[in-house]
Design a protein around this motif. Structure first.
Motif, mmCIF file in Angstrom:
data_model
loop_
_atom_site.group_PDB
_atom_site.id
_atom_site.type_symbol
_atom_site.label_atom_id
_atom_site.label_comp_id
_atom_site.label_asym_id
_atom_site.label_seq_id
_atom_site.Cartn_x
_atom_site.Cartn_y
_atom_site.Cartn_z
ATOM 1 N N ALA A 1 46.580 37.637 35.407
ATOM 2 C CA ALA A 1 47.863 38.123 35.929
ATOM 3 C C ALA A 1 48.617 38.970 34.907
ATOM 4 N N TYR A 2 48.294 38.824 33.630
ATOM 5 C CA TYR A 2 48.933 39.619 32.590
ATOM 6 C C TYR A 2 48.065 40.803 32.146
ATOM 7 N N CYS A 3 47.062 41.143 32.941
ATOM 8 C CA CYS A 3 46.191 42.285 32.633
ATOM 9 C C CYS A 3 46.624 43.495 33.453
ATOM 10 N N GLY A 4 46.995 44.574 32.775
ATOM 11 C CA GLY A 4 47.454 45.771 33.468
ATOM 12 C C GLY A 4 46.385 46.377 34.360
ATOM 13 N N TRP A 5 45.127 46.320 33.936
ATOM 14 C CA TRP A 5 44.060 46.869 34.772
ATOM 15 C C TRP A 5 43.849 46.027 36.028
ATOM 16 N N VAL B 1 51.577 49.536 24.548
ATOM 17 C CA VAL B 1 51.251 49.082 25.899
ATOM 18 C C VAL B 1 51.604 50.145 26.935
ATOM 19 N N GLN B 2 52.734 50.821 26.732
ATOM 20 C CA GLN B 2 53.173 51.819 27.715
ATOM 21 C C GLN B 2 52.135 52.938 27.889
ATOM 22 N N GLY B 3 51.430 53.274 26.815
ATOM 23 C CA GLY B 3 50.405 54.304 26.920
ATOM 24 C C GLY B 3 49.267 53.871 27.832
ATOM 25 N N ALA B 4 48.829 52.639 27.668
ATOM 26 C CA ALA B 4 47.773 52.111 28.536
ATOM 27 C C ALA B 4 48.258 52.027 29.979
ATOM 28 N N ASN B 5 49.499 51.611 30.151
ATOM 29 C CA ASN B 5 50.045 51.499 31.506
ATOM 30 C C ASN B 5 50.140 52.856 32.189
ATOM 31 N N ALA B 6 50.474 53.870 31.427
ATOM 32 C CA ALA B 6 50.551 55.214 31.995
ATOM 33 C C ALA B 6 49.179 55.661 32.500
ATOM 34 N N GLU B 7 48.133 55.322 31.768
ATOM 35 C CA GLU B 7 46.774 55.669 32.184
ATOM 36 C C GLU B 7 46.381 54.887 33.445
ATOM 37 N N ILE B 8 46.751 53.615 33.483
ATOM 38 C CA ILE B 8 46.472 52.786 34.662
ATOM 39 C C ILE B 8 47.174 53.369 35.888
ATOM 40 N N ALA B 9 48.439 53.731 35.721
ATOM 41 C CA ALA B 9 49.204 54.304 36.829
ATOM 42 C C ALA B 9 48.593 55.620 37.296
ATOM 43 N N ALA C 1 49.224 52.452 40.465
ATOM 44 C CA ALA C 1 49.960 51.192 40.307
ATOM 45 C C ALA C 1 51.378 51.450 39.804
ATOM 46 N N GLU C 2 52.296 50.634 40.266
ATOM 47 C CA GLU C 2 53.708 50.761 39.889
ATOM 48 C C GLU C 2 54.037 49.848 38.722
ATOM 49 N N PHE C 3 54.746 50.386 37.748
ATOM 50 C CA PHE C 3 55.304 49.604 36.647
ATOM 51 C C PHE C 3 56.817 49.796 36.711
#
Length: 204
Positions: free
Chosen positions: A9-13, A55-63, A68-70
């Protein structure tokens, strides 16, 4: 045959995989789905989020890849880097929700991730479990009580052992299980069409 979805649940991917998971479940309503939690942030990895870099960099790639929404509340929660992601608590939360509605485990896993990544709520907080349960039309008091009970802790540990026994080394992982045969369908980013093609090859 059934699907086994191993996630954290804490994995951005895993959060990014939510749309694909929902599409697969919708396309195959007769296919059972077992959802198990991984222990990504336990033990020595249960540290402030700043320890994991940008973390924000990885999240941007995921989005970018998944849509996906952050949410802004999430961005505020992690802004100073002090938030601690505790996968054992998150796994207890899934266990409590899963116990209340076993046939809705996939949807509830997605809802649990939205509570963190969109609404910025800690998955270690019983109030978060109350909200997720209430939004899902479940008995929020029972879910919150289960979250804090010994049973959920035991189920979380059982989930961690289950993922290891299936050979899962990262999250998210989607498997097709037929008796003793375990076939990977997706690891990390994948589309529902890709998974459908892999499923079709198992049934011909």
């Amino acid at each position: 045959m059934k699907l086994v979805y191993a996630f954290d649940a804490y994995c951005g991917w895993s959060h990014g995989f939510s749309g694909t998971l929902g599409a697969v479940v919708a396309r195959h309503p007769g296919l059972p789905v077992e959802v198990v939690s991984g222990g990504l942030f336990t033990g020595a990895r249960r540290v402030p989020i700043r320890a994991f870099g940008y973390v924000q960099g990885a999240n941007a790639e995921i989005a970018r890849l998944t849509g996906a929404e952050f949410g802004e509340p999430y961005e505020r929660l992690i802004a100073d880097g002090s938030f601690v992601m505790d996968s054992e608590a998150a796994a207890r939360g899934l266990a409590a929700l899963r116990r209340a509605a076993p046939d809705r485990a996939a949807d509830l896993a997605v809802a649990l991730q939205r509570a963190f990544y969109v609404d910025g709520l800690s998955l270690s907080d019983p109030a978060t479990l109350r909200k997720v349960a209430e939004d899902a039309g479940l008995d929020s008091g029972s879910v919150a009580a289960a979250f804090e009970g010994a049973g959920a802790r035991a189920e979380a540990e059982a989930d961690f052992r289950r993922t290891a026994s299936l050979g899962v080394t990262g999250f998210p992982t989607l498997l097709a299980v037929q008796g003793d045969r375990v076939t990977p369908l997706a690891h990390g980013h994948s589309t529902a069409d890709d998974i459908d093609r892999r499923l079709a090859s198992l049934t011909v």
